[in-house]
Write a protein that holds these residues in place. Structure first.
Motif, PDB file in Angstrom:
ATOM      1  N   LEU A 161     -26.584  75.740  47.346  1.00  0.00           N
ATOM      2  CA  LEU A 161     -26.560  76.783  46.330  1.00  0.00           C
ATOM      3  C   LEU A 161     -26.705  78.164  46.966  1.00  0.00           C
ATOM      4  O   LEU A 161     -26.041  79.122  46.587  1.00  0.00           O
ATOM      5  CB  LEU A 161     -27.693  76.548  45.316  1.00  0.00           C
ATOM      6  CG  LEU A 161     -27.474  75.367  44.372  1.00  0.00           C
ATOM      7  CD1 LEU A 161     -28.792  74.872  43.811  1.00  0.00           C
ATOM      8  CD2 LEU A 161     -26.526  75.779  43.247  1.00  0.00           C
ATOM      9  N   GLU A 169     -23.510  79.283  48.779  1.00  0.00           N
ATOM     10  CA  GLU A 169     -22.477  79.769  47.865  1.00  0.00           C
ATOM     11  C   GLU A 169     -22.764  81.212  47.461  1.00  0.00           C
ATOM     12  O   GLU A 169     -21.867  82.052  47.443  1.00  0.00           O
ATOM     13  CB  GLU A 169     -22.440  78.858  46.636  1.00  0.00           C
ATOM     14  CG  GLU A 169     -21.337  79.156  45.652  1.00  0.00           C
ATOM     15  CD  GLU A 169     -19.944  79.064  46.268  1.00  0.00           C
ATOM     16  OE1 GLU A 169     -19.730  78.195  47.130  1.00  0.00           O
ATOM     17  OE2 GLU A 169     -19.076  79.868  45.889  1.00  0.00           O
ATOM     18  N   LEU A 170     -24.036  81.509  47.184  1.00  0.00           N
ATOM     19  CA  LEU A 170     -24.405  82.867  46.788  1.00  0.00           C
ATOM     20  C   LEU A 170     -24.136  83.849  47.924  1.00  0.00           C
ATOM     21  O   LEU A 170     -23.684  84.970  47.707  1.00  0.00           O
ATOM     22  CB  LEU A 170     -25.880  82.918  46.378  1.00  0.00           C
ATOM     23  CG  LEU A 170     -26.177  82.293  45.018  1.00  0.00           C
ATOM     24  CD1 LEU A 170     -27.663  82.041  44.849  1.00  0.00           C
ATOM     25  CD2 LEU A 170     -25.671  83.203  43.907  1.00  0.00           C
ATOM     26  N   LYS A 188     -20.466  84.507  48.226  1.00  0.00           N
ATOM     27  CA  LYS A 188     -20.065  85.380  47.125  1.00  0.00           C
ATOM     28  C   LYS A 188     -20.443  86.830  47.416  1.00  0.00           C
ATOM     29  O   LYS A 188     -19.648  87.737  47.198  1.00  0.00           O
ATOM     30  CB  LYS A 188     -20.732  84.927  45.829  1.00  0.00           C
ATOM     31  CG  LYS A 188     -20.014  83.773  45.166  1.00  0.00           C
ATOM     32  CD  LYS A 188     -18.872  84.285  44.306  1.00  0.00           C
ATOM     33  CE  LYS A 188     -18.132  83.149  43.624  1.00  0.00           C
ATOM     34  NZ  LYS A 188     -17.268  82.402  44.536  1.00  0.00           N
TER      35      LYS A 188
END
Lengths: 108, 191
Positions: free
Chosen positions: B61, B64-65, B68
């Motif tokens: 998680l 992914e952040l 981004k």
């Protein structure tokens, strides 16, 4: 860092499966996770990072529904761009499996 | 500690550094998962086992952040954060990184030195062109100085573009790679 080929295959099609399920009807993560866990033997936790990414990328949107079972449920609905992505991935999947089947062939 | 509390605490701890509202959302998702499981008559230990390793989930998680935020604002800082996260989840071959990393650093250093030398020589030519008494006279020296400076500027611009493109390429590669990494198997094994 090697792992059984079937695990890699499953991970590759996880997004396709989730979008496909959501294109049939809206769903909540627990339901999606257990359906996928039963059908293709995925770990249930895997679905949450995926749902977050799909949400951030605008392929799905969320809304809350009051539930009799306790706190309100977060439902996922596929968006227009989610459907477009689903079509792309579905086509890629069919083309891929057709090509692989042509090489691997059926068991004699 | 119950299996549920342990899972959620470990997950929260693994997400340290992530914006608080994102952490709350993620923990709420998993907390809801336990509630749904309980309503379906499953016990917390089974649910936690089926979910998998909370630290591995947190890594993914967080990764992914980071990707981004790098894509939203490409900079050295966000790129380094992506790289650091990559190491944590082992998405890049460590051996490859040990060879490619220093090579890349050397290359960057060489380009930086070239740019500096070009610019410094150019400025020097412009500044004291007349007194240098180079062949071709002052006019040629001044032109050469201007040429060197613009060469330095275009080299720097080109290098910045190349670095940016390389960063985006890497982010794409990492995402592809970690999606195929061992996530959660029912045994929770993580290689």
């Amino acid at each position: 860092m090697t792992e059984p080929i079937d695990i890699q295959l499953k991970k590759g099609v996880l997004e396709l499966c989730v979008l496909e399920l959501l294109s049939q009807e809206d769903g909540y993560a627990y339901e999606i996770a257990s359906r996928l866990a039963d059908a293709i033997g995925m770990g249930e936790g895997t679905v949450y990072p995926l749902m977050r990414r799909l949400h951030v990328e605008g392929l799905v949107e969320t809304y809350f529904v009051e539930s009799s079972a306790g706190p309100s449920r977060k439902y996922y609905r596929i968006t227009r761009s989610g459907r477009a992505e689903l079509t792309r991935e579905r086509n890629a999947w069919h083309a891929f499996t057709r090509a692989v089947n042509g090489i691997v062939g059926g068991r004699k | 500690m119950s299996a549920r509390a342990e899972f959620l605490t470990t997950l929260r701890a693994g997400l340290r550094g992530v914006p608080t509202d994102a952490i709350d959302e993620i923990v709420a998702d998993y907390s809801a998962h336990f509630a749904e499981g309980e309503a379906a008559n499953r016990n917390d230990a089974d649910i936690a086992a089926a979910l998998g390793d909370p630290l591995a989930l947190a890594d993914e998680l967080r990764m992914e952040l980071r990707i981004k935020s790098f894509e939203a604002a490409p900079s050295t800082r966000t790129a380094v954060r992506v790289l650091a996260g990559t190491l944590a989840i082992g998405a890049l071959n460590t051996v490859l990184l040990c060879i490619a990393g220093p090579l890349l650093a050397l290359l960057s250093l060489a380009v930086a030195i070239t740019i500096l030398v070009c610019a410094a020589t150019g400025v020097w030519f412009l500044y004291s062109g007349a007194s240098l008494d180079l062949p071709g006279g002052t006019g040629v020296t001044v032109l050469a100085g201007l040429g060197l400076i613009s060469a330095a500027v275009s080299l720097a611009a080109f290098f910045a573009l190349a670095a940016r493109a390389a960063g985006f390429g890497m982010a794409r590669y990492i995402r592809l790679r970690y999606r195929l990494l061992p996530r959660i198997s029912s045994s929770g094994a993580q290689t």
